[in-house]
Design a protein around this motif. Structure first.
Motif, PDB file in Angstrom:
ATOM      1  N   ARG A  83      29.017 -82.075  12.897  1.00 49.77           N
ATOM      2  CA  ARG A  83      30.118 -81.140  12.609  1.00 49.77           C
ATOM      3  C   ARG A  83      29.902 -79.824  13.359  1.00 49.77           C
ATOM      4  O   ARG A  83      30.847 -79.254  13.919  1.00 49.77           O
ATOM      5  CB  ARG A  83      30.207 -80.889  11.106  1.00 49.77           C
ATOM      6  CG  ARG A  83      31.139 -79.747  10.737  1.00 49.77           C
ATOM      7  CD  ARG A  83      31.229 -79.570   9.247  1.00 49.77           C
ATOM      8  NE  ARG A  83      32.206 -80.489   8.667  1.00 49.77           N
ATOM      9  CZ  ARG A  83      32.445 -80.580   7.361  1.00 49.77           C
ATOM     10  NH1 ARG A  83      31.762 -79.839   6.517  1.00 49.77           N
ATOM     11  NH2 ARG A  83      33.357 -81.411   6.912  1.00 49.77           N
ATOM     12  N   CYS A  99      36.095 -86.127  14.537  1.00 47.92           N
ATOM     13  CA  CYS A  99      36.146 -85.729  13.125  1.00 47.92           C
ATOM     14  C   CYS A  99      36.178 -86.949  12.207  1.00 47.92           C
ATOM     15  O   CYS A  99      35.604 -86.925  11.103  1.00 47.92           O
ATOM     16  CB  CYS A  99      37.365 -84.846  12.854  1.00 47.92           C
ATOM     17  SG  CYS A  99      37.247 -83.188  13.563  1.00 47.92           S
ATOM     18  N   VAL A 112      32.731 -88.167  11.358  1.00 52.58           N
ATOM     19  CA  VAL A 112      32.101 -87.386  10.292  1.00 52.58           C
ATOM     20  C   VAL A 112      32.714 -87.737   8.941  1.00 52.58           C
ATOM     21  O   VAL A 112      32.007 -87.893   7.935  1.00 52.58           O
ATOM     22  CB  VAL A 112      32.252 -85.875  10.568  1.00 52.58           C
ATOM     23  CG1 VAL A 112      31.701 -85.049   9.406  1.00 52.58           C
ATOM     24  CG2 VAL A 112      31.545 -85.497  11.865  1.00 52.58           C
ATOM     25  N   ASP A 166      29.707 -78.757   3.345  1.00 55.45           N
ATOM     26  CA  ASP A 166      31.159 -78.797   3.203  1.00 55.45           C
ATOM     27  C   ASP A 166      31.651 -77.730   2.224  1.00 55.45           C
ATOM     28  O   ASP A 166      32.663 -77.060   2.456  1.00 55.45           O
ATOM     29  CB  ASP A 166      31.577 -80.190   2.711  1.00 55.45           C
ATOM     30  CG  ASP A 166      33.081 -80.361   2.675  1.00 55.45           C
ATOM     31  OD1 ASP A 166      33.664 -80.269   1.581  1.00 55.45           O
ATOM     32  OD2 ASP A 166      33.684 -80.561   3.742  1.00 55.45           O
TER      33      ASP A 166
END
Length: 436
Positions: free
Chosen positions: A352, A373, A376, A404
Motif C-alpha cells: 500500500r 489496489c 491489497v 488501515d
C-alpha cells in the motif's frame, strides 16, 4: 564526617573506619557485578515482597538520617527538603530498570537481612496477595483499576435500579390523575403543550421567552380565559408532583445515578488510556470493553440494520484470541516462522505504501491503480475470512488493521470518541507484541 558526629553509630577509630569501608565497598562491588552479569533479555524473577517492603523502609530511614546530616538547621523537617537539578534527581527519568530490581542487591550490600522479616511488612496489606495479580506485575495498575471498575459498575447499576423503582412508584401514584392530567393539555396530542405553572404564568404576564412556532400555533387558538382557568389546576398538579418527588427522593436518586456514572466513566477512561504491558493487560481491557460497550462488542455481522467495518471484525477476533491464548497458556509470542497469512498481511502494508509512491511518480492510469489496489484488497478479504492459527497471525492482522484504521479513521486531527480510542489502543498494543 568528623568522629563523634554520626547519628546512627558510635565513634570508631580511623583504622576501623577504613576496614569497614573496604568491606562495605567489596560487598557493594559484588552486588553491582551480579546485577551487570545478568544475561540481557533474561526474564527477571519477581523479588520477594518482604525484600521490597524492607527496601522501602530502609530508603525512608536512610533519607531521614542523611537529611539530618545535610540540613541540621531544618530540624524534624529536614527530610522534606529535596534539591532538584542534579544527577540523583534525574536518574529515574532515564533508568532502564525498576527500583524493585535493585532491592535485594542493595539490601545485601548494606548487610540488611530481610529474610528474617514476616511475610508482609508493617503497614502493608494483612491478606496474602494472589500471585497472578500481586505487585510487581507489569500491569498491576490495570489490575487494580479493573477491580475498581467492577465495583463502580455495580454501584452504577444499583443506582439506576433505585431510580427506576422511584419513578415507577411515582407513575403508580399518578395513575388516578391520568385523565385529569390529559385534560390539562387543552389540545389533542401530538401538538399539545405540557403546561407548567411557571410557563403558564409567563405566557399570561407577557414576559415569556420567544415561543416556538408549534407552541405559538397552539396558544394562538386558545382564549386568555382558558389559560387563566387552567393556571390553578396546573399549579395544584405541580405542587402534588413536587411533594411526591420530594417524598420519593427522585432528585437525590437522579444525582446518585449521575455521580455513579461519572465515577465509572473516569475509571474506564483511565483503563482505555493506560497502555497494557502484557497479554494479561490486553485481556483485562477486553473484559472491561465487553461490560462497558456491549453493543460495540458485537461482531458487525450480528448487528441488525447496521453496516459492519472489517477492522471491527478483526478487533473482535483479536480480543477473542487474546483471551483464548491467555487461557491456554500460549500468551507469549513465539519466534516461529511467520505463516503465509502473516506474510501476506505484512506484504499488504508495504505494498500500500509503495502504491502511494509509485502511482504519482510513474503516472499510473486508473486501470493500473485499480489492479494494484485489488491485490491489497484481496489480502484484506483473506484476513477477514481465514481464521488465525496462532498469535503470530493475530499480530499480523492487528498490524494490517492498524494501518488501515490510522489511514481512514484515526488519522491526525480526527475526533475520536472512547469507542474509537479503545480500538486504536488495542490494535497498537497487539501490533507491538511482535517487538516483545
Amino acid at each position: 564526617m568528623e568522629q563523634g558526629n554520626r547519628l546512627d553509630s558510635r565513634p570508631v577509630s580511623g583504622r576501623q573506619a577504613d576496614t569497614q569501608h573496604d568491606a562495605a565497598d567489596h560487598v557493594l562491588d559484588e552486588a553491582v557485578t551480579r546485577l551487570l552479569a545478568a544475561p540481557e533479555g533474561a526474564p527477571a524473577t519477581p523479588p520477594d515482597r518482604r525484600a521490597l517492603v524492607a527496601y522501602s523502609s530502609w530508603l525512608a530511614m536512610e533519607r531521614r538520617y542523611l537529611c539530618r546530616e545535610l540540613y541540621p538547621h531544618l530540624g524534624h523537617r529536614a527530610s522534606e527538603f529535596i534539591v532538584g537539578m542534579n544527577a540523583g534527581f534525574d536518574f529515574h527519568r532515564s533508568a532502564t530498570s525498576d527500583p524493585s530490581s535493585r532491592a535485594v542487591a542493595m539490601l545485601a550490600a548494606i548487610g540488611c537481612d530481610w529474610t528474617k522479616d514476616g511475610y508482609l511488612g508493617l503497614g502493608d496489606s494483612g491478606d496474602p496477595v494472589p500471585q497472578e495479580k500481586a505487585f510487581p506485575h507489569p500491569d498491576a495498575r490495570l489490575i487494580d483499576l479493573e477491580q475498581d471498575f467492577l465495583a463502580a459498575s455495580a454501584a452504577y447499576t444499583s443506582a439506576c435500579d433505585r431510580e427506576e423503582v422511584g419513578w415507577a412508584e411515582r407513575d403508580r401514584r399518578e395513575e388516578p390523575y391520568r385523565e385529569a392530567n390529559r385534560r390539562l393539555l387543552l389540545h389533542p396530542e401530538p401538538h399539545s403543550i405540557f403546561w407548567t405553572g411557571d410557563y403558564l404564568r409567563s405566557i399570561l404576564s407577557g414576559r415569556s421567552a420567544p415561543l416556538s412556532a408549534q407552541d405559538a400555533a397552539v396558544i394562538g387558538k386558545l382564549r386568555r380565559a382558558q389559560l387563566v382557568e387552567l393556571l390553578p389546576l396546573v399549579e395544584a398538579r405541580d405542587a402534588r408532583r413536587e411533594a411526591l418527588a420530594l417524598e420519593l427522593r427522585l432528585e437525590v436518586l437522579e444525582a446518585d445515578v449521575k455521580t455513579a456514572f461519572a465515577a465509572c466513566a473516569a475509571i474506564t477512561e483511565e483503563i482505555y488510556r493506560l497502555p497494557a504491558k502484557t497479554v494479561d493487560g490486553l485481556a483485562l481491557k477486553v473484559r472491561v470493553l465487553k461490560l462497558d460497550e456491549p453493543g460495540f462488542w458485537q461482531r458487525p455481522d450480528q448487528r441488525v440494520g447496521q453496516p459492519g467495518y472489517w477492522h471491527e471484525a478483526a478487533f473482535a477476533e483479536i480480543a477473542d484470541g487474546v483471551e483464548y491464548l491467555l487461557a491456554t497458556g500460549q500468551a507469549r509470542p513465539r519466534t516461529a516462522t511467520p505463516s503465509d497469512l502473516a506474510r501476506a498481511c505484512v506484504w499488504a502494508i508495504r505494498r500500500r505504501a509503495e502504491i502511494n509512491r509509485q502511482c504519482s511518480a510513474e503516472g499510473w492510469c486508473d486501470e493500473q491503480l485499480d489492479r494494484e489496489c485489488q491485490k491489497v484488497d484481496d489480502v484484506f478479504t483473506r484476513a477477514i475470512q481465514e481464521p488465525s492459527q496462532g498469535l503470530g497471525d493475530i499480530i499480523a492482522k492487528a498490524q494490517l488493521a492498524l494501518n488501515d484504521y490510522e489511514c481512514f479513521t484515526a488519522y491526525p486531527g480526527a475526533g475520536l470518541d472512547d469507542g474509537k480510542r479503545i480500538v486504536l489502543t488495542v490494535l497498537r498494543e497487539v501490533a507491538q507484541l511482535a517487538e516483545a
